[in-house]
Design an enzyme around this catalytic site. Structure first.
Site, PDB file in Angstrom:
ATOM      1  N   TYR A  49       0.793  -1.225   0.000  1.00 55.94           N
ATOM      2  CA  TYR A  49       0.000   0.000   0.000  1.00 55.94           C
ATOM      3  C   TYR A  49       0.831   1.283   0.000  1.00 55.94           C
ATOM      4  O   TYR A  49       0.264   2.367  -0.130  1.00 55.94           O
ATOM      5  CB  TYR A  49      -0.951   0.007   1.203  1.00 55.94           C
ATOM      6  CG  TYR A  49      -1.881  -1.174   1.211  1.00 55.94           C
ATOM      7  CD1 TYR A  49      -2.902  -1.281   0.271  1.00 55.94           C
ATOM      8  CD2 TYR A  49      -1.727  -2.196   2.138  1.00 55.94           C
ATOM      9  CE1 TYR A  49      -3.755  -2.369   0.264  1.00 55.94           C
ATOM     10  CE2 TYR A  49      -2.579  -3.288   2.141  1.00 55.94           C
ATOM     11  CZ  TYR A  49      -3.582  -3.373   1.202  1.00 55.94           C
ATOM     12  OH  TYR A  49      -4.425  -4.452   1.195  1.00 55.94           O
ATOM     13  N   HIS A 126      -8.888   1.420  -5.607  1.00 51.50           N
ATOM     14  CA  HIS A 126      -8.046   0.538  -4.788  1.00 51.50           C
ATOM     15  C   HIS A 126      -6.601   0.967  -4.981  1.00 51.50           C
ATOM     16  O   HIS A 126      -6.164   1.189  -6.116  1.00 51.50           O
ATOM     17  CB  HIS A 126      -8.204  -0.928  -5.193  1.00 51.50           C
ATOM     18  CG  HIS A 126      -9.559  -1.468  -4.905  1.00 51.50           C
ATOM     19  ND1 HIS A 126      -9.936  -1.882  -3.650  1.00 51.50           N
ATOM     20  CD2 HIS A 126     -10.632  -1.632  -5.703  1.00 51.50           C
ATOM     21  CE1 HIS A 126     -11.192  -2.293  -3.692  1.00 51.50           C
ATOM     22  NE2 HIS A 126     -11.639  -2.145  -4.930  1.00 51.50           N
TER      23      HIS A 126
END
Length: 176
Positions: A49, A126
Site C-alpha cells: 500500500y 483501490h
C-alpha cells in the site's frame, strides 16, 4: 471525517474534528469514502500500500478538489453499517461517490445495494491492483455499482478518480 469546500471555506469543529464548508456551497459535493483498515495506511503492509498515510490521501484529495472546483466529504470507517449509512446519506446531498471499500469490496452485498440505491455515479478506487493479488480479492461486489474502477496506481488513484468524477458530472450537466 472532513468536509472541504475550497479555499477560505474550511472551518474545524473541535468537538468532532470535522471540517465543514462555509460560503462555497456552489461547488459540487463528492463523497470520498474509505473502508476498513485504511486508517492504517503507511503502517500496514507498506510493500503493498505504500508509505502514504490516510491524512496524506486526504490532502491529495483536497488539493485535487480545489483544482477541479469541487467540494469533498472525506471519511473513513472500519464499520460496515456506518459506511452503508454514509452511502445512503449521499443520495440527497452529493453529486457522486468515490469509494475505496477495502475488504468490503469482496464481501458486502449490502454495500452494493446501498450504492445502487443512490442513483449516483460511483468510482471504485483501490491502492493496490486487486487483480494481481490473492484470488479472493479479484472479485468486487462494489464494481457492479461503479461506472469505473481505478486500481493499482497507488494513492494517485484518488486524484484520478476526482478528475473522472468531474468529467462525469460535467457530461451529465451538458445533457440536462
Amino acid at each position: 471525517m472532513a468536509f472541504y469546500g475550497g479555499p477560505s471555506s474550511l472551518l474545524l469543529d473541535a468537538t468532532c474534528h470535522r471540517a465543514t464548508a462555509h460560503a462555497t456551497m456552489k461547488r459540487p459535493l463528492i463523497a470520498v469514502l474509505n473502508g476498513p483498515n485504511l486508517n492504517m495506511l503507511g503502517q500496514r503492509q507498506p510493500e503493498i500500500y505504500g508509505r502514504a498515510t490516510l491524512d496524506d490521501v486526504e490532502q491529495i484529495c483536497i488539493q485535487a478538489a480545489d483544482k477541479l472546483d469541487l467540494a469533498i466529504d472525506f471519511r473513513q470507517t472500519n464499520i460496515e453499517g456506518e459506511l452503508i449509512s454514509w452511502v445512503q446519506e449521499c443520495r440527497k446531498r452529493a453529486r457522486g461517490i468515490i469509494i475505496n471499500p477495502a475488504g468490503y469490496s469482496h464481501t458486502s452485498v449490502a454495500l452494493l445495494d446501498a450504492l445502487l440505491a443512490t442513483d449516483l455515479p460511483v468510482i471504485e478506487v483501490h491502492i493496490s491492483n486487486i487483480h494481481r493479488r490473492e484470488p479472493f480479492r479479484h472479485m468486487s461486489y462494489v464494481s457492479r455499482a461503479a461506472v469505473g474502477v481505478i486500481c493499482g496506481l497507488g494513492v494517485a488513484g484518488y486524484s484520478l478518480a476526482l478528475q473522472a468524477m468531474t468529467d462525469l458530472i460535467l457530461n451529465e450537466d451538458d445533457h440536462q
